[in-house]
Design a protein around this motif. Structure first.
Motif, short mmCIF file in Angstrom:
data_model
loop_
_atom_site.label_atom_id
_atom_site.label_comp_id
_atom_site.label_asym_id
_atom_site.label_seq_id
_atom_site.Cartn_x
_atom_site.Cartn_y
_atom_site.Cartn_z
N ASP A 1 -4.81 13.87 3.02
CA ASP A 1 -5.97 13.52 3.84
C ASP A 1 -5.59 12.38 4.79
O ASP A 1 -4.43 12.23 5.15
CB ASP A 1 -7.17 13.16 2.96
N ASP A 2 -6.54 11.55 5.19
CA ASP A 2 -6.31 10.53 6.20
C ASP A 2 -5.95 9.16 5.58
O ASP A 2 -6.10 8.14 6.24
CB ASP A 2 -7.56 10.38 7.08
N THR A 3 -5.45 9.17 4.35
CA THR A 3 -5.15 7.92 3.65
C THR A 3 -4.17 7.04 4.42
O THR A 3 -4.38 5.83 4.58
CB THR A 3 -4.59 8.21 2.24
N TRP A 4 -3.08 7.63 4.92
CA TRP A 4 -2.04 6.86 5.60
C TRP A 4 -2.58 6.16 6.84
O TRP A 4 -2.31 4.97 7.06
CB TRP A 4 -0.88 7.78 5.95
N ASN A 5 -3.34 6.88 7.64
CA ASN A 5 -3.92 6.27 8.84
C ASN A 5 -4.94 5.20 8.49
O ASN A 5 -5.05 4.16 9.16
CB ASN A 5 -4.58 7.35 9.71
N ILE B 1 3.80 1.62 2.72
CA ILE B 1 4.95 2.33 2.15
C ILE B 1 4.55 3.78 1.92
O ILE B 1 3.49 4.04 1.35
CB ILE B 1 5.40 1.69 0.82
N GLN B 2 5.38 4.70 2.35
CA GLN B 2 5.07 6.12 2.17
C GLN B 2 6.19 6.81 1.39
O GLN B 2 7.36 6.74 1.76
CB GLN B 2 4.87 6.81 3.52
N HIS B 3 5.81 7.46 0.31
CA HIS B 3 6.78 8.19 -0.50
C HIS B 3 7.39 9.34 0.29
O HIS B 3 6.73 9.96 1.13
CB HIS B 3 6.12 8.75 -1.76
N VAL C 1 9.63 2.33 4.02
CA VAL C 1 8.88 1.07 4.08
C VAL C 1 8.68 0.69 5.54
O VAL C 1 9.63 0.45 6.26
CB VAL C 1 9.62 -0.04 3.33
N SER C 2 7.42 0.64 5.96
CA SER C 2 7.11 0.30 7.36
C SER C 2 7.13 -1.21 7.57
O SER C 2 7.10 -1.99 6.62
CB SER C 2 5.74 0.85 7.74
N ASP C 3 7.18 -1.61 8.83
CA ASP C 3 7.07 -3.03 9.15
C ASP C 3 5.71 -3.55 8.70
O ASP C 3 4.69 -2.85 8.81
CB ASP C 3 7.22 -3.25 10.66
N ALA D 1 0.85 -1.19 0.00
CA ALA D 1 0.00 0.00 0.00
C ALA D 1 0.89 1.24 0.00
O ALA D 1 1.53 1.54 1.01
CB ALA D 1 -0.92 -0.01 1.21
N ILE D 2 0.94 1.93 -1.13
CA ILE D 2 1.85 3.07 -1.28
C ILE D 2 1.08 4.38 -1.14
O ILE D 2 0.22 4.71 -1.96
CB ILE D 2 2.57 3.05 -2.65
N ASP D 3 1.39 5.11 -0.08
CA ASP D 3 0.79 6.44 0.13
C ASP D 3 1.69 7.47 -0.57
O ASP D 3 2.84 7.67 -0.17
CB ASP D 3 0.69 6.74 1.62
#
Length: 352
Positions: free
Chosen positions: A43-47, A96-98, A86-88, A36-38
């Protein structure tokens, strides 16, 4: 796993709060990893990704005990680490967050890098806006796990029923890009190149120049060109689309010129690489000479018209010569297209 093959899903998300969580929760059980790549959403996509991942991890009857290789979160390639954090993993979800907004193509590229690092046998791309019918995913996987294709993509244009469900403005734009992509990529039977519901084999990801994948909305067109140059087989799978409340972030005043220029560059690169460098085929010369001849004829006709308007009175033979040159150029281009179709015909299949 699906029929003995590990399956990873790349899910790019930019400001998809209200949609992305449902897509994670509805993912088929046979999917081993969800990347899941943010793309730096505001907005609240990551959470929402994390919340849905936790719910998915605790869902009953999950069985993902197979050994699917190392996790990208254990380190990852330098190219991946430089572009994203890249998170656990949370269950089978890898958040995954850019580090900066990269657009749809950039998010797909990040997911592909992660899936390649993990050694996924098949990697599927799914939008986070809920437009794609996840129950249809197996139809994309089948041609690959059966060894009939290296890349499978959805096609909303094969069926009259599916075409009718597509908004008119999307259909016209899609048809135009389909024609341009046929020329650029060489897959003349493949349609609906903008369809983001795809599946690609690990071998294909290894073969293409993934690090230089186009990062704007035309990434799917760019990918087809790269696949053709490497002789990869493509399956066009009839697929419905779901049009909900989501809104497109494409700015067409930028999209059209950018993608058109990219397709022209890729077309010339494909001709040079596939038909002049790696091997030789006269169709490359037919394309180039035909285009040049047609362009010269148009220029000559334009000069003749200007002369007539200005009263210079250029000889009528110039107009006739321009017409003959134009016809000759068009004939050469048609010959090139016919040869091009024949060269890639064995690489294409359709699944109705």
């Amino acid at each position: 796993m699906y029929r003995g093959s590990t399956v990873g899903v790349v899910m790019p998300a930019y400001n998809e709060a209200g949609f992305v969580g449902d897509v994670v929760r509805e993912m088929p059980d046979y999917v081993d990893r969800i990347y899941a790549i943010d793309d730096r959403s505001t907005d609240d996509t990551w959470n929402e990704i994390h919340e849905a991942a936790r719910e998915d991890a605790t869902a009953v009857d999950r069985h993902h005990g197979e050994d699917v290789g190392p996790l990208v979160s254990d380190g990852g390639t330098s190219s991946l680490a430089s572009r994203a954090a890249v998170s656990d993993p949370i269950g089978r979800v890898v958040p995954i967050q850019h580090r900066e907004n990269r657009g749809a193509g950039g998010a797909i590229k990040t997911g592909y890098l992660a899936a390649r690092e993990d050694g996924m046998d098949v990697t599927v791309t799914v939008d986070a806006d809920g437009q794609m019918d996840l129950t249809q995913m197996s139809r994309l996987l089948d041609p690959i796990v059966e060894g009939e294709a290296d890349y499978a993509k959805g096609n909303r244009l094969l069926s009259k029923e599916y075409r009718a469900a597509m908004p008119r403005f999307r259909f016209v734009g899609n048809a135009t890009l389909t024609f341009l992509t046929k020329i650029a990529a060489g897959y003349w039977k493949t349609m609906d190149p903008q369809n983001g519901y795809t599946a690609i084999s690990h071998d294909a990801l290894e073969a293409i120049d993934l690090e230089n994948l186009y990062e704007y909305y035309g990434y799917c067109n760019d990918l087809l060109v790269k696949l053709n140059v490497h002789g990869m087989r493509v399956a066009d799978v009839a697929m419905p689309a779901v049009y909900g409340e989501e809104t497109s972030s494409i700015q067409y005043t930028q999209y059209v010129p950018k993608v058109s220029a990219m397709l022209l560059r890729n077309f010339l690169w494909r001709l040079k690489t596939k038909y002049l460098v790696v091997d030789f085929h006269p169709l490359a010369l037919f394309y180039l000479v035909g285009a040049a001849t047609a362009a010269v004829s148009v220029l000559g006709a334009g000069l003749a018209l200007i002369g007539t308007i200005s009263g210079v009175g250029l000889p009528s033979v110039q107009g006739s010569t321009s017409l003959l040159l134009f016809v000759a150029g068009v004939v050469l281009l048609l010959f090139a297209m016919v040869f091009d179709m024949a060269e890639s015909e064995h690489l294409e299949t359709r699944v109705q």
